[in-house]
Design a protein around this motif. Structure first.
Motif, PDB file in Angstrom:
ATOM      1  N   LEU A   9       0.831  -1.156   0.038  1.00  0.00           N
ATOM      2  CA  LEU A   9       0.150   0.068  -0.018  1.00  0.00           C
ATOM      3  C   LEU A   9       0.962   1.263   0.028  1.00  0.00           C
ATOM      4  O   LEU A   9       1.805   1.387   0.772  1.00  0.00           O
ATOM      5  CB  LEU A   9      -0.918   0.023   1.237  1.00  0.00           C
ATOM      6  CG  LEU A   9      -1.786   1.261   1.592  1.00  0.00           C
ATOM      7  CD1 LEU A   9      -2.942   1.474   0.465  1.00  0.00           C
ATOM      8  CD2 LEU A   9      -2.420   1.239   3.034  1.00  0.00           C
ATOM      9  N   PHE A  10       0.681   2.202  -0.819  1.00  0.00           N
ATOM     10  CA  PHE A  10       1.553   3.438  -1.126  1.00  0.00           C
ATOM     11  C   PHE A  10       0.772   4.489  -0.525  1.00  0.00           C
ATOM     12  O   PHE A  10      -0.548   4.586  -0.897  1.00  0.00           O
ATOM     13  CB  PHE A  10       1.692   3.447  -2.534  1.00  0.00           C
ATOM     14  CG  PHE A  10       3.002   2.874  -2.864  1.00  0.00           C
ATOM     15  CD1 PHE A  10       4.180   3.354  -2.743  1.00  0.00           C
ATOM     16  CD2 PHE A  10       2.622   1.563  -3.564  1.00  0.00           C
ATOM     17  CE1 PHE A  10       5.336   2.496  -3.293  1.00  0.00           C
ATOM     18  CE2 PHE A  10       3.754   0.841  -3.949  1.00  0.00           C
ATOM     19  CZ  PHE A  10       5.226   1.374  -3.936  1.00  0.00           C
ATOM     20  N   LEU A  11       0.981   5.389   0.443  1.00  0.00           N
ATOM     21  CA  LEU A  11       0.406   6.538   1.021  1.00  0.00           C
ATOM     22  C   LEU A  11       0.752   7.876   0.397  1.00  0.00           C
ATOM     23  O   LEU A  11       2.137   7.932   0.553  1.00  0.00           O
ATOM     24  CB  LEU A  11       0.356   6.453   2.672  1.00  0.00           C
ATOM     25  CG  LEU A  11      -0.382   5.432   3.271  1.00  0.00           C
ATOM     26  CD1 LEU A  11      -0.259   5.733   4.699  1.00  0.00           C
ATOM     27  CD2 LEU A  11      -1.937   5.622   3.001  1.00  0.00           C
ATOM     28  N   GLU A  12      -0.011   8.488  -0.386  1.00  0.00           N
ATOM     29  CA  GLU A  12       0.223   9.832  -0.870  1.00  0.00           C
ATOM     30  C   GLU A  12      -0.497  10.863  -0.600  1.00  0.00           C
ATOM     31  O   GLU A  12      -1.732  10.684  -1.174  1.00  0.00           O
ATOM     32  CB  GLU A  12       0.802   9.453  -2.384  1.00  0.00           C
ATOM     33  CG  GLU A  12       0.987  10.893  -3.354  1.00  0.00           C
ATOM     34  CD  GLU A  12       2.008  11.641  -2.605  1.00  0.00           C
ATOM     35  OE1 GLU A  12       1.809  12.701  -1.890  1.00  0.00           O
ATOM     36  OE2 GLU A  12       3.275  11.287  -3.003  1.00  0.00           O
ATOM     37  N   SER A  13      -0.405  11.797   0.167  1.00  0.00           N
ATOM     38  CA  SER A  13      -1.600  13.075   0.286  1.00  0.00           C
ATOM     39  C   SER A  13      -1.703  13.796  -0.921  1.00  0.00           C
ATOM     40  O   SER A  13      -2.779  14.261  -1.030  1.00  0.00           O
ATOM     41  CB  SER A  13      -1.118  13.560   1.634  1.00  0.00           C
ATOM     42  OG  SER A  13      -0.009  14.493   1.542  1.00  0.00           O
ATOM     43  N   TYR A  14      -0.577  14.009  -1.732  1.00  0.00           N
ATOM     44  CA  TYR A  14      -0.888  15.132  -2.677  1.00  0.00           C
ATOM     45  C   TYR A  14      -1.596  14.313  -3.816  1.00  0.00           C
ATOM     46  O   TYR A  14      -1.794  13.251  -4.208  1.00  0.00           O
ATOM     47  CB  TYR A  14       0.505  15.121  -3.253  1.00  0.00           C
ATOM     48  CG  TYR A  14       1.323  16.208  -2.318  1.00  0.00           C
ATOM     49  CD1 TYR A  14       1.299  17.672  -2.724  1.00  0.00           C
ATOM     50  CD2 TYR A  14       2.350  15.684  -1.483  1.00  0.00           C
ATOM     51  CE1 TYR A  14       2.145  18.556  -1.833  1.00  0.00           C
ATOM     52  CE2 TYR A  14       3.080  16.382  -0.823  1.00  0.00           C
ATOM     53  CZ  TYR A  14       2.920  17.755  -0.840  1.00  0.00           C
ATOM     54  OH  TYR A  14       3.717  18.860  -0.039  1.00  0.00           O
ATOM     55  N   SER A  15      -2.488  15.068  -4.365  1.00  0.00           N
ATOM     56  CA  SER A  15      -3.108  14.512  -5.634  1.00  0.00           C
ATOM     57  C   SER A  15      -3.427  15.045  -6.858  1.00  0.00           C
ATOM     58  O   SER A  15      -3.903  14.756  -7.871  1.00  0.00           O
ATOM     59  CB  SER A  15      -4.879  14.497  -4.865  1.00  0.00           C
ATOM     60  OG  SER A  15      -5.184  15.732  -4.780  1.00  0.00           O
ATOM     61  N   ALA A  16      -2.812  16.435  -6.903  1.00  0.00           N
ATOM     62  CA  ALA A  16      -2.988  17.302  -7.913  1.00  0.00           C
ATOM     63  C   ALA A  16      -1.871  17.282  -9.010  1.00  0.00           C
ATOM     64  O   ALA A  16      -1.587  18.153  -9.771  1.00  0.00           O
ATOM     65  CB  ALA A  16      -3.315  18.891  -7.525  1.00  0.00           C
ATOM     66  N   ALA A  17      -0.941  16.434  -8.673  1.00  0.00           N
ATOM     67  CA  ALA A  17       0.351  16.407  -9.411  1.00  0.00           C
ATOM     68  C   ALA A  17       0.770  15.209  -9.755  1.00  0.00           C
ATOM     69  O   ALA A  17       0.762  14.171  -9.015  1.00  0.00           O
ATOM     70  CB  ALA A  17       1.250  17.121  -8.754  1.00  0.00           C
ATOM     71  N   VAL A  18       1.483  14.855 -10.765  1.00  0.00           N
ATOM     72  CA  VAL A  18       2.211  13.740 -11.078  1.00  0.00           C
ATOM     73  C   VAL A  18       3.671  14.026 -11.531  1.00  0.00           C
ATOM     74  O   VAL A  18       4.010  13.226 -12.617  1.00  0.00           O
ATOM     75  CB  VAL A  18       1.425  12.995 -11.984  1.00  0.00           C
ATOM     76  CG1 VAL A  18       0.060  12.309 -11.714  1.00  0.00           C
ATOM     77  CG2 VAL A  18       0.949  13.787 -13.501  1.00  0.00           C
ATOM     78  N   TYR A  19       4.245  14.897 -11.056  1.00  0.00           N
ATOM     79  CA  TYR A  19       5.815  15.101 -11.099  1.00  0.00           C
ATOM     80  C   TYR A  19       6.405  14.559 -10.043  1.00  0.00           C
ATOM     81  O   TYR A  19       5.942  14.302  -9.187  1.00  0.00           O
ATOM     82  CB  TYR A  19       6.046  16.498 -11.580  1.00  0.00           C
ATOM     83  CG  TYR A  19       5.471  17.281 -12.656  1.00  0.00           C
ATOM     84  CD1 TYR A  19       5.633  17.052 -14.079  1.00  0.00           C
ATOM     85  CD2 TYR A  19       4.254  18.170 -12.583  1.00  0.00           C
ATOM     86  CE1 TYR A  19       4.909  17.472 -15.014  1.00  0.00           C
ATOM     87  CE2 TYR A  19       3.363  18.376 -13.428  1.00  0.00           C
ATOM     88  CZ  TYR A  19       3.744  18.441 -14.928  1.00  0.00           C
ATOM     89  OH  TYR A  19       3.362  18.914 -15.956  1.00  0.00           O
ATOM     90  N   GLY A  20       7.988  14.483 -10.142  1.00  0.00           N
ATOM     91  CA  GLY A  20       8.747  14.237  -9.070  1.00  0.00           C
ATOM     92  C   GLY A  20       8.579  13.048  -8.375  1.00  0.00           C
ATOM     93  O   GLY A  20       8.672  11.936  -8.944  1.00  0.00           O
ATOM     94  N   ALA A  21       8.032  13.429  -6.790  1.00  0.00           N
ATOM     95  CA  ALA A  21       7.907  12.235  -5.999  1.00  0.00           C
ATOM     96  C   ALA A  21       6.785  11.303  -6.367  1.00  0.00           C
ATOM     97  O   ALA A  21       6.775  10.014  -6.327  1.00  0.00           O
ATOM     98  CB  ALA A  21       7.703  12.737  -4.664  1.00  0.00           C
ATOM     99  N   GLN A  22       5.770  11.872  -6.877  1.00  0.00           N
ATOM    100  CA  GLN A  22       4.388  11.251  -7.444  1.00  0.00           C
ATOM    101  C   GLN A  22       4.769  10.402  -8.529  1.00  0.00           C
ATOM    102  O   GLN A  22       4.409   9.171  -8.738  1.00  0.00           O
ATOM    103  CB  GLN A  22       3.354  12.156  -7.658  1.00  0.00           C
ATOM    104  CG  GLN A  22       2.750  12.944  -6.355  1.00  0.00           C
ATOM    105  CD  GLN A  22       3.874  14.070  -6.077  1.00  0.00           C
ATOM    106  OE1 GLN A  22       4.256  14.649  -6.990  1.00  0.00           O
ATOM    107  NE2 GLN A  22       3.866  14.463  -4.784  1.00  0.00           N
ATOM    108  N   LYS A  23       5.577  10.856  -9.421  1.00  0.00           N
ATOM    109  CA  LYS A  23       5.772  10.007 -10.593  1.00  0.00           C
ATOM    110  C   LYS A  23       6.717   8.877 -10.672  1.00  0.00           C
ATOM    111  O   LYS A  23       6.736   7.894 -10.948  1.00  0.00           O
ATOM    112  CB  LYS A  23       6.364  11.087 -11.772  1.00  0.00           C
ATOM    113  CG  LYS A  23       6.648  10.648 -13.182  1.00  0.00           C
ATOM    114  CD  LYS A  23       7.084  11.601 -14.108  1.00  0.00           C
ATOM    115  CE  LYS A  23       7.316  11.066 -15.448  1.00  0.00           C
ATOM    116  NZ  LYS A  23       7.663  11.901 -16.508  1.00  0.00           N
ATOM    117  N   SER A  24       7.519   9.118  -9.571  1.00  0.00           N
ATOM    118  CA  SER A  24       8.521   8.104  -9.283  1.00  0.00           C
ATOM    119  C   SER A  24       7.785   7.119  -8.417  1.00  0.00           C
ATOM    120  O   SER A  24       8.032   5.730  -8.751  1.00  0.00           O
ATOM    121  CB  SER A  24       9.705   8.641  -8.207  1.00  0.00           C
ATOM    122  OG  SER A  24      10.524   7.666  -7.929  1.00  0.00           O
TER     123      SER A  24
END
Length: 379
Positions: A9-24
């Motif tokens: 399970l991956f936890l990520e609070s950001y929702s409005a971007a798919v750059y950088g950390a989210q993309k990785s």
């Protein structure tokens, strides 16, 4: 436990971007599911670009909502809002109690951003023997950083510089938990599926990332404006992810218009063809204030761009010599950064010997090594 039976399970609070950390994170999750046959679930705080991208990648995505005010930076909150912040977070815990079941069903829980430790604290505490914290940026948050280190059984650092998030006491106390795991990349052949905006005679510059003060987009455009070239062009790939960032974009656009360079700057707010734009470009400009391991620099090198960057965490793990790129001695917030950045751009324009940066990335940031490295840390 066999490889295929593991559930992450991956936890990520950001929702409005798919750059950088989210993309990785998405790249890692996609590889674990489709190459290593694991069950993967992504959780985020609301519907948005991240959840949309999960669907495109055939990744399961769950929404565990957090009030928008609770997600704003504390420095942007009024005194009254700061008072109500703990109350908002407290009620969010009750609202998201279903997350507890998802955590119980998971073999490992990978926390992708430190704010999730606050937003989902009681659930992480109950499942602390499963928690992997993947530190993507050197950013210490009072009270939370120490707590997060205590709750995690493994702390993965995206670059060696991310150790700066921790005190000497924490580094000593939890030394057995720390490991460095660089982002890895899949290497696709770039196909030019887009129409270029620049002309054939232009020297083409590019910058990629969310448009915000931390990424320092305005400094890049100001530096581009000062470049003494007649035929030059700049692609700005990225978009704002908050109301505060929307206002910053207005500042950026106002400068472009005032400097009379609207015909030389092209804003691309959202595109699946980042690699194609990078392949069009000669030089990648980066003036960020804070990073962990700047993924976009690796992507730029993968497309044979020559990099000119500010001194940020992780840059020394990427720019190994002058034939790959240059970075300033000063950080972007320091007074002498502007002049130093300008001088490096001038130096880059006359630098004749350049490495095969694509070959370097393939050797140093292997996607399979990324997946294998992460799997080795799973309990």
């Amino acid at each position: 436990m066999t490889l295929s039976s593991k559930k992450v399970l991956f936890l990520e609070s950001y929702s409005a971007a798919v750059y950088g950390a989210q993309k990785s994170m998405l790249s890692l999750a996609h590889g674990l599911q489709h190459k290593m046959n694991m069950d993967v679930v992504i959780s985020t705080s609301r519907e948005g670009k991240l959840s949309k991208r999960c669907k495109e990648l055939d990744l399961e995505c769950h929404i565990y909502p957090i009030p928008s005010k609770a997600m704003r930076s504390r420095k942007d909150l009024s005194i009254i809002e700061k008072f109500y912040l703990p109350i908002l977070v407290f009620f969010a815990w009750f609202k998201n109690v279903s997350l507890l079941q998802s955590m119980r069903e998971s073999d490992s829980i990978c926390v992708n951003d430190i704010r999730s430790f606050l937003y989902y604290l009681p659930f992480l505490y109950i499942n602390k023997k499963k928690v992997i914290w993947y530190v993507r940026i050197n950013d210490r948050i009072k009270f939370i950083t120490g707590l997060a280190a205590r709750l995690s059984y493994k702390i993965l650092l995206i670059s060696s510089d991310c150790k700066g998030s921790f005190t000497e006491q924490e580094l000593s106390k939890y030394r057995g938990k720390f490991e460095v795991l660089h982002t890895g990349f899949e290497f696709h052949t770039t196909q030019n599926e887009i129409s270029k905006t620049h002309s054939n005679n232009d020297t083409v510059f590019i910058t990629v990332g969310s448009i915000c003060r931390r990424k320092n987009t305005l400094a890049v455009i100001e530096a581009f404006n000062r470049i003494e070239l007649k035929d030059k062009f700049l692609y700005v790939l990225g978009s704002p992810t908050s109301q505060e960032d929307e206002k910053y974009l207005e500042e950026v656009e106002a400068f472009v218009e005032k400097a009379c360079i609207t015909s030389q700057v092209c804003f691309i707010s959202s595109t699946p063809f980042v690699d194609q734009y990078l392949a069009f470009s000669d030089y990648f400009l980066f003036a960020s204030h804070k990073e962990g391991l700047p993924r976009v620099l690796i992507e730029a090198l993968l497309n044979n761009c020559y990099v000119i960057s500010s001194r940020v965490d992780g840059v020394t793990d990427i720019i190994k010599n002058d034939n790959l790129g240059l970075y300033t001695n000063s950080r972007a917030i320091e007074p002498n950064f502007k002049n130093e950045f300008d001088e490096l751009i001038k130096k880059a324009l006359v630098h004749e010997e350049k490495s095969d940066s694509r070959c370097f990335v393939k050797e140093s940031f292997s996607y399979n090594a990324f997946l294998d490295g992460f799997y080795s840390f799973l309990k």
